[in-house]
Design a protein around this motif. Structure first.
Motif, mmCIF file in Angstrom:
data_model
loop_
_atom_site.group_PDB
_atom_site.id
_atom_site.type_symbol
_atom_site.label_atom_id
_atom_site.label_comp_id
_atom_site.label_asym_id
_atom_site.label_seq_id
_atom_site.Cartn_x
_atom_site.Cartn_y
_atom_site.Cartn_z
ATOM 1 N N ASN A 2 48.022 29.927 27.107
ATOM 2 C CA ASN A 2 47.921 29.358 25.780
ATOM 3 C C ASN A 2 46.615 28.603 25.626
ATOM 4 O O ASN A 2 46.315 27.684 26.393
ATOM 5 C CB ASN A 2 49.101 28.404 25.528
ATOM 6 N N ALA A 3 45.817 29.003 24.626
ATOM 7 C CA ALA A 3 44.541 28.343 24.381
ATOM 8 C C ALA A 3 44.767 27.000 23.717
ATOM 9 O O ALA A 3 45.704 26.815 22.932
ATOM 10 C CB ALA A 3 43.657 29.225 23.503
ATOM 11 N N GLY A 4 43.894 26.040 24.009
ATOM 12 C CA GLY A 4 43.968 24.742 23.362
ATOM 13 C C GLY A 4 43.603 24.837 21.893
ATOM 14 O O GLY A 4 42.840 25.719 21.480
ATOM 15 N N LYS A 5 44.132 23.944 21.086
ATOM 16 C CA LYS A 5 43.851 23.941 19.648
ATOM 17 C C LYS A 5 42.476 23.359 19.336
ATOM 18 O O LYS A 5 41.975 23.497 18.224
ATOM 19 C CB LYS A 5 44.931 23.157 18.912
ATOM 20 N N PHE A 6 41.880 22.729 20.345
ATOM 21 C CA PHE A 6 40.573 22.119 20.133
ATOM 22 C C PHE A 6 39.601 22.581 21.213
ATOM 23 O O PHE A 6 39.995 22.957 22.322
ATOM 24 C CB PHE A 6 40.689 20.588 20.166
ATOM 25 N N LEU A 7 38.320 22.547 20.865
ATOM 26 C CA LEU A 7 37.261 22.863 21.815
ATOM 27 C C LEU A 7 36.123 21.879 21.599
ATOM 28 O O LEU A 7 36.100 21.126 20.627
ATOM 29 C CB LEU A 7 36.788 24.311 21.656
ATOM 30 N N SER A 8 35.191 21.883 22.521
ATOM 31 C CA SER A 8 34.051 20.979 22.446
ATOM 32 C C SER A 8 32.768 21.785 22.323
ATOM 33 O O SER A 8 32.547 22.732 23.086
ATOM 34 C CB SER A 8 33.995 20.101 23.705
ATOM 35 N N LEU A 9 31.934 21.422 21.354
ATOM 36 C CA LEU A 9 30.606 22.013 21.220
ATOM 37 C C LEU A 9 29.590 20.883 21.253
ATOM 38 O O LEU A 9 29.576 20.020 20.369
ATOM 39 C CB LEU A 9 30.482 22.808 19.920
ATOM 40 N N ASN A 10 28.788 20.900 22.318
ATOM 41 C CA ASN A 10 27.821 19.835 22.562
ATOM 42 C C ASN A 10 28.541 18.490 22.629
ATOM 43 O O ASN A 10 29.394 18.307 23.496
ATOM 44 C CB ASN A 10 26.707 19.885 21.525
ATOM 45 N N GLU A 11 28.317 17.585 21.721
ATOM 46 C CA GLU A 11 28.925 16.254 21.842
ATOM 47 C C GLU A 11 30.119 16.054 20.923
ATOM 48 O O GLU A 11 30.663 14.950 20.852
ATOM 49 C CB GLU A 11 27.873 15.179 21.552
ATOM 50 N N GLU A 12 30.569 17.103 20.228
ATOM 51 C CA GLU A 12 31.627 16.950 19.243
ATOM 52 C C GLU A 12 32.829 17.837 19.553
ATOM 53 O O GLU A 12 32.690 18.912 20.142
ATOM 54 C CB GLU A 12 31.096 17.280 17.840
ATOM 55 N N ASN A 110 14.480 27.689 19.361
ATOM 56 C CA ASN A 110 14.219 26.788 20.487
ATOM 57 C C ASN A 110 14.926 27.316 21.729
ATOM 58 O O ASN A 110 15.737 28.237 21.661
ATOM 59 C CB ASN A 110 14.675 25.365 20.163
ATOM 60 N N LEU A 111 14.607 26.727 22.864
ATOM 61 C CA LEU A 111 15.185 27.135 24.152
ATOM 62 C C LEU A 111 16.301 26.209 24.605
ATOM 63 O O LEU A 111 16.796 26.339 25.719
ATOM 64 C CB LEU A 111 14.088 27.173 25.227
ATOM 65 N N GLN A 112 16.712 25.276 23.760
ATOM 66 C CA GLN A 112 17.684 24.272 24.172
ATOM 67 C C GLN A 112 19.077 24.863 24.355
ATOM 68 O O GLN A 112 19.509 25.724 23.602
ATOM 69 C CB GLN A 112 17.733 23.132 23.166
ATOM 70 N N ALA A 113 19.776 24.360 25.359
ATOM 71 C CA ALA A 113 21.126 24.822 25.665
ATOM 72 C C ALA A 113 22.146 24.210 24.725
ATOM 73 O O ALA A 113 22.096 23.010 24.425
ATOM 74 C CB ALA A 113 21.482 24.457 27.103
ATOM 75 N N ASN A 114 23.067 25.033 24.238
ATOM 76 C CA ASN A 114 24.281 24.576 23.582
ATOM 77 C C ASN A 114 25.420 24.670 24.590
ATOM 78 O O ASN A 114 25.464 25.602 25.398
ATOM 79 C CB ASN A 114 24.592 25.434 22.361
ATOM 80 N N VAL A 115 26.354 23.740 24.537
ATOM 81 C CA VAL A 115 27.417 23.658 25.538
ATOM 82 C C VAL A 115 28.783 23.751 24.854
ATOM 83 O O VAL A 115 29.183 22.854 24.121
ATOM 84 C CB VAL A 115 27.330 22.343 26.334
ATOM 85 N N LEU A 116 29.474 24.853 25.099
ATOM 86 C CA LEU A 116 30.804 25.072 24.548
ATOM 87 C C LEU A 116 31.830 24.972 25.669
ATOM 88 O O LEU A 116 31.692 25.629 26.705
ATOM 89 C CB LEU A 116 30.881 26.461 23.903
ATOM 90 N N ILE A 117 32.862 24.139 25.459
ATOM 91 C CA ILE A 117 33.916 23.973 26.459
ATOM 92 C C ILE A 117 35.260 24.330 25.826
ATOM 93 O O ILE A 117 35.603 23.831 24.756
ATOM 94 C CB ILE A 117 33.968 22.535 27.007
ATOM 95 N N GLU A 118 36.005 25.203 26.507
ATOM 96 C CA GLU A 118 37.333 25.616 26.048
ATOM 97 C C GLU A 118 38.331 25.446 27.190
ATOM 98 O O GLU A 118 37.964 25.521 28.372
ATOM 99 C CB GLU A 118 37.313 27.084 25.610
#
Length: 280
Positions: A2-12, A110-118
């Protein structure tokens, strides 16, 4: 799972159903990024130091610019926060995806990394008593270069191998490199026991640099077991006494059948008991 209802993208934190990237995203267009899969068990991230080492090494190798917030402490805190917000109670599968922003192949913003957490609920993983039935997949080959060991978002060979395995009613597929030698499986590294020696494809053979692979290799060497990181031909697998897979979610799985060949599991089961039983 079961996937979580929320995820994180960068700082939010965002709802998992929210649209977060555009069609111009370079990861969507070109697979420009990579991912890290981890397990959270017994109140902590399993082998977190090895996972974070691989993640930051991949960032540097792929020319990502690190945003100011991105460090090990941020990742661990954000993962813990997301697990709590998603109300996971037991084991958890965590995926960190690093990706570039928008742009064409030669023109990018740009070359900056985006960070997605699930996160996903994860059942307790035990020893696979029934064994896996697998086959060789030959229609896509792993290249052998400085990027082949990264868990790239360009995962086409593995995706095709997984579809092929399902169509052929197999549990998994073994991929070959461009020299027609053994690389790895769709989501796992490969070990064999042959003539009393444990062998696994060297990283130069195009396999993913698996965290569990690294951990198991160290444990076996610390125990004085004969271990080789080497070249494996298809015939080495068909002639092996045992074959087992490793990854960070299921630890070890033994292979019961490859083609017409059947395999034992006494060594791999003992290895499971020595390393993983009630530990990670």
């Amino acid at each position: 799972m079961n996937a979580g209802k929320f995820l994180s993208l960068n700082e939010e934190i965002h709802s998992s159903g929210e649209l977060l990237i555009s069609t111009a995203n370079r990861s969507f267009r070109y697979g420009d990024g990579f991912f890290e899969t981890m397990k959270y068990a017994n109140g902590e991230l399993v082998l977190k130091q090895l996972h974070f080492e691989r993640l930051f090494a991949s960032l540097d190798l792929m020319f990502f610019l690190k945003p100011a917030f991105l460090n090990k402490e941020f990742l661990e805190k954000k993962i813990q926060s997301l697990i709590s917000k998603n109300h996971h109670k037991g084991n958890v599968r965590v995926r960190i995806t690093i990706f570039r922003g928008n742009g064409s192949l030669h023109e990018l913003d740009n070359l900056q990394a985006n960070v997605l957490i699930e996160t996903w609920d994860l059942p307790i993983v035990g020893w696979n008593e029934n064994g896996l039935v697998v086959g060789f997949y030959s229609d896509a080959k792993k290249t052998c270069d400085q990027f082949s060991h990264i868990k790239s978002n360009n995962f086409l060979p593995y995706a095709m191998a997984a579809i092929w395995a399902k169509k052929n009613k197999l549990n998994d597929a073994i991929l070959l490199n461009n020299f027609n030698r053994v690389a790895d499986a769709t989501i796992a590294n490969i070990f064999i026991l042959k003539d009393g020696i444990i062998q696994t494809p060297a990283l130069s053979e195009g396999c993913i640099a698996g965290v569990m692979r690294k951990y198991v290799l160290k444990k076996m060497r610390d125990a004085g077991m004969p271990v080789q990181e080497t070249v494996l031909e298809k015939g080495d697998l068909t002639q092996a006494a045992e074959i087992f897979f490793t990854n960070s979610i299921f630890n070890i799985r033994w292979i019961k059948q490859l083609g017409k060949n059947n395999y034992a599991n006494s060594f791999s089961k003992q290895l499971w008991n020595d390393i993983f039983l009630e530990k990670i």
